[in-house]
Design a protein around this motif. Structure first.
Motif, short mmCIF file in Angstrom:
data_model
loop_
_atom_site.label_atom_id
_atom_site.label_comp_id
_atom_site.label_asym_id
_atom_site.label_seq_id
_atom_site.Cartn_x
_atom_site.Cartn_y
_atom_site.Cartn_z
N ALA A 131 0.84 -1.21 0.00
CA ALA A 131 0.00 0.00 0.00
C ALA A 131 0.87 1.25 0.00
N GLY A 132 1.95 1.22 0.77
CA GLY A 132 2.86 2.36 0.82
C GLY A 132 3.55 2.59 -0.51
N LYS A 133 3.93 1.50 -1.17
CA LYS A 133 4.59 1.63 -2.48
C LYS A 133 3.63 2.22 -3.51
N LEU A 134 2.36 1.83 -3.45
CA LEU A 134 1.36 2.42 -4.34
C LEU A 134 1.22 3.91 -4.07
N GLU A 135 1.14 4.27 -2.81
CA GLU A 135 1.01 5.67 -2.42
C GLU A 135 2.23 6.48 -2.87
N PHE A 136 3.40 5.86 -2.75
CA PHE A 136 4.66 6.51 -3.07
C PHE A 136 4.93 6.52 -4.58
#
Length: 183
Positions: free
Chosen positions: A175-180
């Motif tokens: 999820a963080g990689k998608l956000e980033f």
């Protein structure tokens, strides 16, 4: 919230410089630009080019509405519910210059709820920072401590800043990689 337009502070506000962690006071009438507003705090850039983190209590000085804290269930404090509430609170803590919460960034290395006598609990957390030289560690610790004490049934919080293993981008959640934008 991110704005290209400057905001003039309506009153003096305390802030924390990024990445040093030094506490400063921004004078009334200072011009700032909002970089991000997450987890109750707002990161702004000053007219001197400094990046600082302002607390939720100072949102009114920016002319914005404070972001609401995550709601905590007053009832159920079974160990499963309590653990979920603790993680929900940790997800309300954000790196001040990366718009991703510390859980999805992979900065939380350990989180354990330890039962204490009398239906009380202690939370032990080990957290790191994205860079060993970052002075925001104390700010992370204070924010985590404060947010976890808001969870019903949590009476004590022990937050330790650790550097081993060193953090790297592989620790960011999906999820963080998608956000980033790196997935």
């Amino acid at each position: 919230m991110n704005s290209n337009e400057p905001i003039t502070l309506s009153r003096a506000c305390e802030a924390v410089q990024i990445p040093s962690g030094k506490r400063i006071t921004l004078p009334a009438e200072s011009r700032v630009w909002v970089a991000q507003s997450h987890g109750g705090g707002t990161t702004v850039t000053t007219d001197r080019g400094e990046m600082v983190r302002m607390a939720a209590k100072d949102a009114d000085a920016l002319g914005i509405e404070a972001t609401a804290p995550v709601s905590i269930k007053a009832g159920g404090t079974s160990s499963g519910d309590l653990e979920s509430q603790v993680w929900d609170q940790l997800k309300m803590c954000f790196d001040p210059d990366i718009p991703i919460n510390i859980v999805d960034l992979g900065l939380v290395y350990h989180c354990q709820i330890v039962p204490l006598p009398g239906s009380r609990n202690k939370v032990e957390v080990k957290v790191t920072s994205t860079a060993p030289g970052c002075g925001m560690g104390d700010v992370f610790r204070e924010e985590i401590h404060s947010k976890l004490l808001d969870v019903p049934g949590i009476e004590e919080v022990d937050v330790v800043l650790v550097w081993d293993p060193p953090w790297d981008q592989s620790m960011i959640s999906g999820a963080g990689k998608l956000e980033f934008g790196i997935l």
